[in-house]
Motif scaffolding. Structure first.
Motif, mmCIF file in Angstrom:
data_model
loop_
_atom_site.group_PDB
_atom_site.id
_atom_site.type_symbol
_atom_site.label_atom_id
_atom_site.label_comp_id
_atom_site.label_asym_id
_atom_site.label_seq_id
_atom_site.Cartn_x
_atom_site.Cartn_y
_atom_site.Cartn_z
ATOM 1 N N VAL A 100 0.853 -1.181 0.000
ATOM 2 C CA VAL A 100 0.000 0.000 0.000
ATOM 3 C C VAL A 100 0.890 1.233 0.000
ATOM 4 O O VAL A 100 1.931 1.276 0.668
ATOM 5 C CB VAL A 100 -0.969 0.002 1.207
ATOM 6 N N THR A 101 0.490 2.235 -0.786
ATOM 7 C CA THR A 101 1.284 3.444 -0.940
ATOM 8 C C THR A 101 0.757 4.571 -0.049
ATOM 9 O O THR A 101 -0.297 4.449 0.584
ATOM 10 C CB THR A 101 1.248 3.939 -2.397
ATOM 11 N N ALA A 102 1.492 5.657 -0.061
ATOM 12 C CA ALA A 102 0.990 6.884 0.554
ATOM 13 C C ALA A 102 -0.238 7.359 -0.217
ATOM 14 O O ALA A 102 -0.491 6.945 -1.354
ATOM 15 C CB ALA A 102 2.081 7.959 0.531
ATOM 16 N N ARG A 103 -0.998 8.233 0.387
ATOM 17 C CA ARG A 103 -2.204 8.746 -0.250
ATOM 18 C C ARG A 103 -1.855 9.680 -1.412
ATOM 19 O O ARG A 103 -0.915 10.475 -1.327
ATOM 20 C CB ARG A 103 -3.056 9.502 0.766
ATOM 21 N N SER B 96 -4.931 6.069 -0.960
ATOM 22 C CA SER B 96 -3.773 5.179 -1.087
ATOM 23 C C SER B 96 -4.043 4.126 -2.164
ATOM 24 O O SER B 96 -5.191 3.777 -2.447
ATOM 25 C CB SER B 96 -3.473 4.508 0.248
ATOM 26 N N LEU C 46 4.321 2.344 1.679
ATOM 27 C CA LEU C 46 4.369 2.475 3.134
ATOM 28 C C LEU C 46 4.491 1.136 3.853
ATOM 29 O O LEU C 46 5.168 1.035 4.878
ATOM 30 C CB LEU C 46 3.120 3.207 3.637
ATOM 31 N N GLN D 52 -7.527 2.068 -6.008
ATOM 32 C CA GLN D 52 -7.331 3.217 -5.119
ATOM 33 C C GLN D 52 -8.391 3.168 -4.036
ATOM 34 O O GLN D 52 -9.583 3.029 -4.311
ATOM 35 C CB GLN D 52 -7.406 4.532 -5.892
#
Length: 387
Positions: free
Chosen positions: A234-237, A262, A307, A257
């Motif tokens: 999972v990435t940053a928003r 994120s 993240l 998304q």
């Protein structure tokens, strides 16, 4: 130690096991589920949560179509509050990208084949509509497949919802309860030695997921399963820019998304499974291929930080579809496992159809493609032997 007698003992408290338990308990059957971890701890609760008809094996379509109806009316199964927590988003669609000519040719051929079979859930779309639906998509994308009815849900909350619904219906859910031994009784039925004591049951359903082949092996039955530790990250928003779930055809690409912005990224990359230790680990070097495929499709995401990552243990069969049906060796034993990448959306229908098959004593015809004996060596016919 307490001895308990049931109609059915279910081994494994993932989505499949809890969905079956819920349906049986609502029919008045006495059901116990034994789960050595927490219900939904592995594949059921840590997958991408895809609710898709898109690119499904045609053998799964009867189950998948029924399951989609059930997801659309999830409150009827698990109650309104639990259904709301599951965050079901149908109609947001799923799209499979064709990033080169070979993938586009395959997508076109699949669409034609599916239409010949009377299945029209998938459409071939060209670059103009594709770029309209997916802002920021690379110009190299040539087209793709879309299933407009598809969507996604929250897998962890869904696993909990089915577990709680099964318990509310009267099923006994024993978590952190390992199976030590399982034996058929001489007079019929089964006896299981568990951390909660001995449990006797008329029938046993093996829903042990990645451990399903191990349970079968306890009874001298060999079923082929490859254990994988599929990884998610999972990435940053980032600012909301897409609604559909995006998957690859030949590329290790799968992402959506979230409501908070994120990106949840998969792609079928396996980490390191440690089945004997009930755990798995991310192998970061392998995740690079999934990240590369994502950035190739959406170049603007190149600078978005990852993240966290996680894995879940799953079992995959040689032909890519699950095992669902009676044991070929033992009366009163069913196997329901091997859903790697396929099981989340199917679970409500599997629960309903397996339960009805157990209640009536007749295997539902929709389960025929998933029979456990399809992997057994074929005995030659008499005319073949004589040649």
């Amino acid at each position: 130690m307490r001895k308990h007698v049931d109609n059915v003992l279910i081994i494994g408290g993932g989505l499949q096991g809890c969905a079956i338990a819920m349906s049986l308990a609502r029919a008045g059957w006495q059901v116990t589920v034994v789960e050595k971890n927490l219900a939904g701890r592995h594949a059921s609760g840590v997958n991408a949560g895809g609710l898709r008809l898109l690119m499904r094996d045609v053998r799964e379509y009867p189950l998948s179509l029924r399951a989609m109806e059930m997801w659309a009316n999830l409150s009827d199964l698990v109650g309104e509050a639990a259904a709301e927590a599951c965050e079901v988003r149908l109609g947001s669609s799923q799209i499979a990208l064709a990033m080169d000519a070979a993938e586009l040719e395959w997508a076109s051929a699949r669409t034609e084949d599916m239409q010949c079979r009377g299945i029209r859930s998938e459409e071939l779309i060209g670059p103009e509509e594709l770029h309209r639906l997916l802002p920021g998509l690379a110009n190299s994308a040539l087209g793709g497949l879309i299933s407009r009815r598809d969507g996604h849900a929250n897998p962890a909350n869904a696993a909990r919802a089915f577990r709680d619904a099964a318990e509310a219906a009267g099923a006994r859910i024993l978590e952190c309860c390992a199976l030590r031994a399982l034996k058929p009784k001489p007079v019929g039925g089964w006896c299981a030695d568990t951390d909660a004591g001995f449990i006797e049951a008329e029938l046993v359903v093996n829903c042990a997921g990645a451990w399903g082949a191990n349970v079968a092996a306890l009874l001298g039955e060999t079923l082929p399963i490859k254990v994988l530790a599929l990884t998610m990250m999972v990435t940053a928003r980032v600012k909301p820019f897409i609604t559909p779930v995006v998957i690859g055809i030949d590329q290790p690409l799968s992402f959506k998304q979230s409501a908070v912005g994120s990106l949840v990224i998969g792609g079928g990359i396996s980490g390191k499974p440690c089945l004997d230790q009930d755990t798995s680990f991310t192998v970061m070097d392998r995740m690079a291929s999934s990240a590369t495929a994502t950035v190739a499709a959406f170049p603007a995401l190149a600078g978005v930080p990852v993240l966290r990552t996680w894995t879940g243990l799953e079992g995959a069969t040689p032909d890519g579809i699950p095992i669902i049906g009676p044991s070929r060796k033992h009366q009163g034993l069913w196997h329901v496992f091997g859903f790697c990448g396929h099981g989340f959306q199917l679970a409500p229908a599997v629960g309903e159809i397996v339960a009805q098959s157990l209640i009536t004593g007749d295997v539902d015809p929709r389960l025929a493609p998933f029979a456990a004996d399809r992997f057994a060596p074929r005995s030659p016919r008499n005319d073949e032997v004589s040649q």
